[in-house]
Design an enzyme around this catalytic site. Structure first.
Site, PDB file in Angstrom:
ATOM      1  N   ARG A 108       0.813  -1.232   0.000  1.00  0.00           N
ATOM      2  CA  ARG A 108       0.000   0.000   0.000  1.00  0.00           C
ATOM      3  C   ARG A 108       0.845   1.282   0.000  1.00  0.00           C
ATOM      4  NH1 ARG A 108      -3.384  -3.179   3.396  1.00  0.00           N
ATOM      5  NH2 ARG A 108      -5.248  -3.787   2.240  1.00  0.00           N
ATOM      6  N   LYS A 130       4.119  11.656 -11.683  1.00  0.00           N
ATOM      7  CA  LYS A 130       3.316  10.708 -12.467  1.00  0.00           C
ATOM      8  C   LYS A 130       4.120   9.421 -12.592  1.00  0.00           C
ATOM      9  CE  LYS A 130       0.525  13.283 -15.834  1.00  0.00           C
ATOM     10  NZ  LYS A 130       0.360  13.489 -17.286  1.00  0.00           N
ATOM     11  N   GLU A 172      11.873  17.204 -24.822  1.00  0.00           N
ATOM     12  CA  GLU A 172      10.997  17.640 -23.715  1.00  0.00           C
ATOM     13  C   GLU A 172      11.403  19.035 -23.210  1.00  0.00           C
ATOM     14  OE1 GLU A 172       8.260  16.136 -23.048  1.00  0.00           O
ATOM     15  OE2 GLU A 172       8.467  13.959 -22.910  1.00  0.00           O
ATOM     16  N   LYS A 214       8.145  22.903 -15.170  1.00  0.00           N
ATOM     17  CA  LYS A 214       7.274  21.756 -14.864  1.00  0.00           C
ATOM     18  C   LYS A 214       6.769  21.834 -13.415  1.00  0.00           C
ATOM     19  CE  LYS A 214       6.517  16.869 -15.338  1.00  0.00           C
ATOM     20  NZ  LYS A 214       6.925  15.585 -15.885  1.00  0.00           N
ATOM     21  N   GLU A 224      -3.654  16.872 -12.821  1.00  0.00           N
ATOM     22  CA  GLU A 224      -4.063  17.122 -14.202  1.00  0.00           C
ATOM     23  C   GLU A 224      -5.563  17.339 -14.388  1.00  0.00           C
ATOM     24  OE1 GLU A 224      -1.609  15.006 -17.089  1.00  0.00           O
ATOM     25  OE2 GLU A 224      -3.273  15.048 -18.470  1.00  0.00           O
ATOM     26  N   ARG A 228      -2.204  21.350 -15.823  1.00  0.00           N
ATOM     27  CA  ARG A 228      -1.147  20.379 -16.149  1.00  0.00           C
ATOM     28  C   ARG A 228      -1.276  19.840 -17.574  1.00  0.00           C
ATOM     29  NH1 ARG A 228       1.727  15.933 -12.167  1.00  0.00           N
ATOM     30  NH2 ARG A 228       3.195  15.199 -13.727  1.00  0.00           N
ATOM     31  N   ASN A 232       1.089  18.417 -21.956  1.00  0.00           N
ATOM     32  CA  ASN A 232       0.839  17.375 -22.959  1.00  0.00           C
ATOM     33  C   ASN A 232       1.023  17.883 -24.384  1.00  0.00           C
ATOM     34  OD1 ASN A 232       0.247  15.509 -20.973  1.00  0.00           O
ATOM     35  ND2 ASN A 232      -1.930  16.056 -20.931  1.00  0.00           N
ATOM     36  N   HIS A 235       1.988  15.554 -27.133  1.00  0.00           N
ATOM     37  CA  HIS A 235       1.926  14.175 -26.623  1.00  0.00           C
ATOM     38  C   HIS A 235       0.735  13.377 -27.149  1.00  0.00           C
ATOM     39  CE1 HIS A 235       5.233  15.390 -24.187  1.00  0.00           C
ATOM     40  NE2 HIS A 235       5.275  14.244 -23.543  1.00  0.00           N
ATOM     41  N   HIS A 239       2.307  10.252 -28.586  1.00  0.00           N
ATOM     42  CA  HIS A 239       2.151   8.895 -28.038  1.00  0.00           C
ATOM     43  C   HIS A 239       1.719   7.914 -29.126  1.00  0.00           C
ATOM     44  CE1 HIS A 239       1.725  10.055 -23.494  1.00  0.00           C
ATOM     45  NE2 HIS A 239       2.969  10.006 -23.896  1.00  0.00           N
ATOM     46  N   HIS A 249      10.573   7.882 -27.145  1.00  0.00           N
ATOM     47  CA  HIS A 249       9.598   8.848 -26.636  1.00  0.00           C
ATOM     48  C   HIS A 249       9.943  10.273 -27.110  1.00  0.00           C
ATOM     49  CE1 HIS A 249       6.559  10.404 -23.926  1.00  0.00           C
ATOM     50  NE2 HIS A 249       7.425  11.301 -23.517  1.00  0.00           N
TER      51      HIS A 249
HETATM   52  N1  LIG Z   1       6.374  10.445 -15.627  1.00  0.00           N
HETATM   53  C1  LIG Z   1       6.473  11.465 -16.444  1.00  0.00           C
HETATM   54  O1  LIG Z   1       6.042  12.583 -16.128  1.00  0.00           O
HETATM   55  C2  LIG Z   1       7.137  11.284 -17.788  1.00  0.00           C
HETATM   56  C3  LIG Z   1       7.430  12.398 -18.595  1.00  0.00           C
HETATM   57  C4  LIG Z   1       8.086  12.191 -19.800  1.00  0.00           C
HETATM   58  C5  LIG Z   1       8.423  10.908 -20.202  1.00  0.00           C
HETATM   59  N2  LIG Z   1       8.105   9.843 -19.424  1.00  0.00           N
HETATM   60  C6  LIG Z   1       8.454   8.483 -19.822  1.00  0.00           C
HETATM   61  O2  LIG Z   1       9.871   8.347 -19.831  1.00  0.00           O
HETATM   62  C7  LIG Z   1      10.209   7.273 -20.699  1.00  0.00           C
HETATM   63  C8  LIG Z   1      11.423   7.651 -21.515  1.00  0.00           C
HETATM   64  O3  LIG Z   1      12.492   7.898 -20.644  1.00  0.00           O
HETATM   65  P1  LIG Z   1      13.993   8.052 -21.180  1.00  0.00           P
HETATM   66  O4  LIG Z   1      14.018   8.846 -22.418  1.00  0.00           O
HETATM   67  O5  LIG Z   1      14.791   8.511 -20.012  1.00  0.00           O
HETATM   68  O6  LIG Z   1      14.378   6.596 -21.657  1.00  0.00           O
HETATM   69  P2  LIG Z   1      14.878   5.270 -20.920  1.00  0.00           P
HETATM   70  O7  LIG Z   1      14.533   5.247 -19.512  1.00  0.00           O
HETATM   71  O8  LIG Z   1      14.417   4.162 -21.813  1.00  0.00           O
HETATM   72  O9  LIG Z   1      16.456   5.365 -21.086  1.00  0.00           O
HETATM   73  C9  LIG Z   1      17.009   5.352 -22.371  1.00  0.00           C
HETATM   74  C10 LIG Z   1      18.169   4.364 -22.522  1.00  0.00           C
HETATM   75  O10 LIG Z   1      19.334   4.961 -21.961  1.00  0.00           O
HETATM   76  C11 LIG Z   1      19.957   4.060 -21.049  1.00  0.00           C
HETATM   77  N3  LIG Z   1      20.567   4.894 -20.020  1.00  0.00           N
HETATM   78  C12 LIG Z   1      19.929   5.560 -19.026  1.00  0.00           C
HETATM   79  N4  LIG Z   1      20.799   6.314 -18.359  1.00  0.00           N
HETATM   80  C13 LIG Z   1      22.021   6.111 -18.913  1.00  0.00           C
HETATM   81  C14 LIG Z   1      23.311   6.638 -18.671  1.00  0.00           C
HETATM   82  N5  LIG Z   1      23.526   7.587 -17.747  1.00  0.00           N
HETATM   83  N6  LIG Z   1      24.334   6.199 -19.436  1.00  0.00           N
HETATM   84  C15 LIG Z   1      24.120   5.287 -20.429  1.00  0.00           C
HETATM   85  N7  LIG Z   1      22.916   4.774 -20.731  1.00  0.00           N
HETATM   86  C16 LIG Z   1      21.873   5.187 -19.976  1.00  0.00           C
HETATM   87  C17 LIG Z   1      18.850   3.170 -20.558  1.00  0.00           C
HETATM   88  O11 LIG Z   1      19.373   1.941 -20.138  1.00  0.00           O
HETATM   89  C18 LIG Z   1      17.973   3.037 -21.801  1.00  0.00           C
HETATM   90  O12 LIG Z   1      18.473   2.023 -22.625  1.00  0.00           O
HETATM   91  C19 LIG Z   1       8.975   6.962 -21.528  1.00  0.00           C
HETATM   92  O13 LIG Z   1       8.404   5.750 -21.122  1.00  0.00           O
HETATM   93  C20 LIG Z   1       8.044   8.120 -21.228  1.00  0.00           C
HETATM   94  O14 LIG Z   1       6.691   7.756 -21.298  1.00  0.00           O
HETATM   95  C21 LIG Z   1       7.487  10.011 -18.228  1.00  0.00           C
END
Ligand SMILES: NC(=O)c1ccc[n+]([C@@H]2O[C@H](COP(=O)([O-])OP(=O)(O)OC[C@H]3O[C@@H](n4cnc5c(N)ncnc54)[C@H](O)[C@@H]3O)[C@@H](O)[C@H]2O)c1
Length: 340
Positions: A108, A130, A172, A214, A224, A228, A232, A235, A239, A249
């Site tokens: 929980r 989120k 972003e 942000k 949201e 908020r 998007n 997005h 998406h 992404h």
């Molecule tokens: N929660 C939110 O508000 C929010 C906002 C925007 C995006 N997202 C989500 O974030 C995700 C994308 O995140 P991302 O772009 O960070 O991608 P990711 O987490 O897939 O990382 C990208 C790649 O880089 C590698 N990596 C990470 N850090 C590293 C480092 N320091 N050195 C070498 N390799 C490294 C990882 O292993 C992975 O293969 C999506 O799923 C998206 O929906 C969430």
């Protein structure tokens, strides 16, 4: 080093920008810490992780699902993690989204924090509370709003990132500037080459400015209900592009923002000059501004978006660099604008 506080409904969250990962101990509670990370981040950074209790997951959007969540639960139970456990998500946006979700529902809810290791996660994904996973083709369909205790953003961790991942983060950051800060937008236009080369002071500045934008929005509307939705921008279409094309992404959001800007121009609220500025900065950052996929397929994926409300969708339109408006657009009108 700079700190920004996000005031969540359940707890405050502190984003620490420019902190050295070697100081992680300062932020961890006296508790049993378990790290959730992915295999690539573990390979690069296992030596700086604050414990050898580490749960490793795979990489890529495909693993952001309930199977991975179930695997982590089994590992937590095997490690006898009780309610005093502190979960540390150590990775990019995927690790943070999953770790935050797991921590929000395991027993929980247990406390958690993040070390953000991608530019996208430092400037955006790790911040804002989120958390969640994809389900049956629906992006981020299952999740929670819940703030981590802290998010550590050490620019040195970005040095091992492949350039493609730096570009993803840029998408972003451009979004934040486009929706809220024309001065930041102009700064990005002037400094994109240094950004791609990871010049430290420039990176710290743009991560800080992004998180300020942000966190300002999240502080007004954590769950949201209105404000908020501005975040998007790009997005709704992005998406769908991400799902249909398999682009990352950030790449999909880049193309999604350009499509949303073209729609804004067609609706007469954005000038061609500002639309071109957006396309130019994203192009300079080597991000896609158009995609070759079939628009009908993109549209079909788009109407599955969880932000849809009946026959319409809250669509974020660009009103000029640094300003957006949210308009409820019917699915039919959107189809016309997209196909046109
Ligand atoms: N929660 C939110 O508000 C929010 C906002 C925007 C995006 N997202 C989500 O974030 C995700 C994308 O995140 P991302 O772009 O960070 O991608 P990711 O987490 O897939 O990382 C990208 C790649 O880089 C590698 N990596 C990470 N850090 C590293 C480092 N320091 N050195 C070498 N390799 C490294 C990882 O292993 C992975 O293969 C999506 O799923 C998206 O929906 C969430």
């Amino acid at each position: 080093m700079k700190s920004i506080i996000i005031h969540g409904s359940m707890r405050d969250s502190r984003v620490i920008i420019g902190e050295d990962i070697g100081n992680i101990g300062k932020y961890l509670p006296r508790a049993d810490v378990i790290v959730i990370t992915d295999k690539d981040v573990y390979r690069n950074y296992s030596q700086v992780m604050p414990t050898d209790k580490v749960i490793r997951i795979g990489t890529g959007e495909k693993i952001k699902n309930l199977d991975t969540v179930a695997y982590i639960f089994k590992e937590l139970i095997r490690m006898e993690a009780d309610r005093t456990v502190f979960i540390l998500g150590f990775g990019g946006g995927i690790v943070c989204d999953i770790a935050g979700f797991v921590a929000s529902i395991y027993l929980r809810g247990v406390r958690f924090g993040f070390v953000s290791t991608t530019l996208l996660s430092q400037a955006d994904a790790g911040v804002g509370g989120k958390n969640g996973v994809n389900f049956e083709g629906y992006k981020n369909m299952i999740g929670t709003f819940n703030q981590p205790d802290f998010i550590i953003c050490d620019p040195a961790l970005l040095e091992t990132l492949p350039e493609k991942q730096i570009r993803n983060g840029c998408a972003e950051i451009v979004k934040h500037a486009a929706i809220a800060d024309k001065r930041l937008f102009a700064y990005l236009e002037a400094h994109y080459k240094e950004i791609l080369k990871l010049k430290r002071d420039v990176i710290e500045k743009i991560v800080y400015e992004s998180v300020m934008i942000k966190s300002g929005v999240v502080n007004l509307d954590e769950k949201e209900k209105g404000e908020r939705r501005r975040l998007n921008f790009g997005h709704t279409i992005g998406h769908a592009i991400e799902k249909v094309t398999g682009l990352t992404h950030g790449e999909a959001i880049s193309a999604g923002m350009c499509a949303a800007a073209r729609i804004s121009e067609k609706k007469g609220i954005l000038s061609g000059k500002d639309r071109a500025r957006l396309e130019r900065i994203l192009g300079n950052m080597k991000l896609p501004t158009r995609i070759s996929a079939d628009m009908k397929t993109i549209f079909k994926a788009m109407i599955k978006d969880k932000k849809r409300e009946g026959d319409s969708i809250h669509f974020v339109l660009l009103n000029g660099i640094g300003d957006v408006v949210i308009e409820k657009i019917s699915i039919k009108e959107l189809e016309g604008l997209l196909m046109d």
